[in-house]
Design a protein around this motif. Structure first.
Motif, short mmCIF file in Angstrom:
data_model
loop_
_atom_site.label_atom_id
_atom_site.label_comp_id
_atom_site.label_asym_id
_atom_site.label_seq_id
_atom_site.Cartn_x
_atom_site.Cartn_y
_atom_site.Cartn_z
N SER A 280 56.34 35.48 47.54
CA SER A 280 55.96 34.79 46.31
C SER A 280 54.78 33.84 46.50
O SER A 280 54.17 33.40 45.52
CB SER A 280 57.16 34.01 45.75
OG SER A 280 57.63 33.06 46.69
N THR A 281 54.46 33.51 47.75
CA THR A 281 53.31 32.62 47.98
C THR A 281 51.98 33.37 47.84
O THR A 281 50.93 32.73 47.77
CB THR A 281 53.39 32.00 49.38
OG1 THR A 281 53.32 33.03 50.38
CG2 THR A 281 54.69 31.21 49.55
N CYS A 282 52.03 34.68 47.84
CA CYS A 282 50.80 35.47 47.69
C CYS A 282 50.37 35.48 46.22
O CYS A 282 51.21 35.52 45.31
CB CYS A 282 51.03 36.91 48.16
SG CYS A 282 51.52 37.06 49.90
N SER A 283 49.08 35.46 46.00
CA SER A 283 48.57 35.50 44.63
C SER A 283 48.78 36.89 44.03
O SER A 283 49.14 37.84 44.74
CB SER A 283 47.10 35.12 44.60
OG SER A 283 46.30 36.15 45.18
N SER A 284 48.54 37.00 42.77
CA SER A 284 48.73 38.28 42.07
C SER A 284 47.87 39.38 42.68
O SER A 284 46.72 39.15 43.07
CB SER A 284 48.39 38.12 40.59
OG SER A 284 48.40 39.38 39.95
N MET A 285 48.46 40.57 42.78
CA MET A 285 47.72 41.73 43.29
C MET A 285 47.56 42.79 42.21
O MET A 285 47.32 43.96 42.49
CB MET A 285 48.43 42.31 44.51
CG MET A 285 48.59 41.34 45.66
SD MET A 285 49.21 42.11 47.17
CE MET A 285 50.07 40.75 47.94
N GLN A 286 47.65 42.36 40.96
CA GLN A 286 47.50 43.27 39.83
C GLN A 286 46.04 43.30 39.39
O GLN A 286 45.37 42.27 39.33
CB GLN A 286 48.38 42.83 38.67
CG GLN A 286 48.34 43.76 37.47
CD GLN A 286 49.35 43.35 36.40
OE1 GLN A 286 50.29 42.61 36.68
NE2 GLN A 286 49.16 43.81 35.17
N CYS A 287 45.55 44.50 39.12
CA CYS A 287 44.18 44.63 38.64
C CYS A 287 44.08 44.16 37.20
O CYS A 287 44.98 44.40 36.38
CB CYS A 287 43.72 46.09 38.74
SG CYS A 287 43.05 46.52 40.36
N SER A 288 43.01 43.46 36.89
CA SER A 288 42.81 42.93 35.53
C SER A 288 42.75 44.06 34.52
O SER A 288 42.25 45.16 34.80
CB SER A 288 41.51 42.13 35.48
OG SER A 288 41.54 41.04 36.38
N ASN A 289 43.28 43.78 33.33
CA ASN A 289 43.27 44.73 32.22
C ASN A 289 43.93 46.05 32.58
O ASN A 289 43.49 47.13 32.16
CB ASN A 289 41.83 44.99 31.74
CG ASN A 289 41.11 43.72 31.34
OD1 ASN A 289 41.70 42.86 30.66
ND2 ASN A 289 39.86 43.58 31.76
N SER A 290 44.96 45.96 33.42
CA SER A 290 45.65 47.17 33.85
C SER A 290 47.05 46.79 34.30
O SER A 290 47.31 45.65 34.69
CB SER A 290 44.89 47.85 34.98
OG SER A 290 45.67 48.87 35.58
N SER A 291 47.93 47.74 34.28
CA SER A 291 49.28 47.54 34.81
C SER A 291 49.36 47.96 36.28
O SER A 291 50.40 47.84 36.90
CB SER A 291 50.30 48.34 34.00
OG SER A 291 50.00 49.74 34.08
#
Length: 405
Positions: free
Chosen positions: A272-283
């Protein structure tokens, strides 16, 4: 018959020639000159001199324990990896930053705290496996003599190389290798899946002559990143068939075996300490990709890693058109943490990449077969033996001259 004086001169000349053959030749090393302030990722070939915990080994080289496992394709998701004991005699690759200092490439991040009984010779030859020299350590620490007091912190410079990060125009990472007794250039080349000519070219060698203690560099095919210069892992390069851990241990990147394209996904220890790994404008998450077959070819949309900046993982969504849809991504196989030493290199670069024809997810390979340790090399004769042999020859000359008078 020549006069006694002539015979004496001839005998003295023969003794002088013989003495030069008895003295050990100075080890050669490949030094790369430099002028920039940038560093590059490099590897050191190192054999453990004793049983060591992974944490102890990492401390010797100021390296991340997980990075050492990843660079050797050893499973880095095992519990408590830092406390794993690695056996003496185990050959490993140590990932290090290769800096430019005093006009040459070298590792500048290593510090060693001397123990009772340590000498500069033992630190250079035993602890660091010949990757440095006693004189280099002494000069780098401004020491007037070779005496080392227990508890003294020594700066230990180590040989490394960048050479532009390319070999024959292709991305490469350079491994610094200390020649062992019995090594030959062709044998070293075969071990690392390259050619003798390539080794000789990388080391600017006129002939294929090497001796124990020489330091050479070995180019390994690699996957290179193209992260922006402002990212903390700009210039990341991963040797073929291995992994690298980056983004504060949140991301793992691998190279091969199907191609030389860097492939990054969330690391096994990401939390949970890692930042988001989701691509913007995408799932889509980092490492995900979709395949859509069209009349023009296969449309591949992927969520890719773009570097690490101030605690933030950069991602980007890209779409490309390929003639055919690729199969599932192939990951380099991992081996369990070793419990016995491998005296043959168990991890050479992967074979020449072939077009992807499908594959499976990450695999865990069985233990590489162990082999008998090579016979110990006697090494160069001790210095006192050289002096004794020379005195014996000179005494023989004087006796001969006396008998001829």
């Amino acid at each position: 018959m020549p006069p006694p004086s002539t015979l004496l001169h001839l005998l003295l000349l023969a003794a002088a020639v013989a003495s030069t053959q008895l003295l050990p030749a100075a080890s050669k090393s490949t030094l790369e000159s430099c002028s920039s302030s940038t560093s590059c990722p490099a590897l050191l070939s190192y054999t453990l001199y004793a049983d060591l915990k992974l944490a102890e080994l990492a401390a010797l080289f100021s390296a991340d324990p997980l990075a050492i496992l990843a660079a050797n394709a050893i499973d880095f998701a095992v519990p408590d990896p830092a406390d794993r004991i690695l056996p003496a005699g185990l050959p490993l690759r140590i990932p290090v930053p290769c800096a430019c200092s005093d006009g040459i490439r070298k590792v500048t991040s290593v510090r060693y705290v001397a123990r009772p009984g340590d000498t500069l010779e033992s630190v250079a030859a035993a602890v660091y496996g010949g990757l440095t020299t006693p004189d280099w350590i002494r000069d780098s620490n401004g020491m007037l003599d070779a005496a080392v007091d227990a508890g003294t912190t020594l700066f230990v410079p180590l040989h490394c190389a960048c050479l532009g990060g390319v070999d024959s125009g292709a991305p490469a990472v350079y491994l610094t290798y200390v020649v062992a007794g019995g090594d030959t250039v062709p044998a070293i080349a075969r071990r690392y899946r390259t050619t003798a000519n390539d080794l000789m070219s990388a080391n600017d060698m006129a002939t294929a002559d090497v001796a124990a203690g020489d330091i050479i560099v070995v180019p390994l095919p690699a996957c290179a990143s193209s992260f922006p210069a402002f990212t903390s892992d700009a210039g990341l390069t991963v040797a073929n068939g291995t992994y690298a851990i980056t983004a504060n241990r949140c991301v793992q990147c691998s190279c091969g075996p199907g191609n030389l394209d860097l492939f990054c996904v969330p690391a096994p220890l990401a939390d949970s300490t890692c930042s988001s790994m989701q691509c913007s404008n995408s799932s889509m998450m980092l490492g995900n990709y979709t395949l859509v077959m069209t009349s023009a070819g296969c449309s591949v949309t992927s969520c890719s890693y773009g570097g690490y900046v101030n605690g933030t993982i950069l991602t980007s969504l890209t779409t490309s058109l390929k003639p055919q849809c690729p199969g599932p991504h192939q990951f380099p196989p991992l081996i369990p943490p070793p419990t016995s030493s491998f005296f043959e290199t168990y991890l050479g670069p992967a074979p020449t990449p072939m077009p992807s024809v499908g594959g499976v997810g990450p695999q865990v390979a069985g233990m590489a077969p162990t082999s008998s340790p090579p016979a110990a090399s006697s090494g160069p004769p001790p210095a006192d033996r050289h002096v004794g042999d020379l005195l014996a020859l000179l005494a023989l000359c004087l006796v001969a001259d006396h008998l001829l008078l």
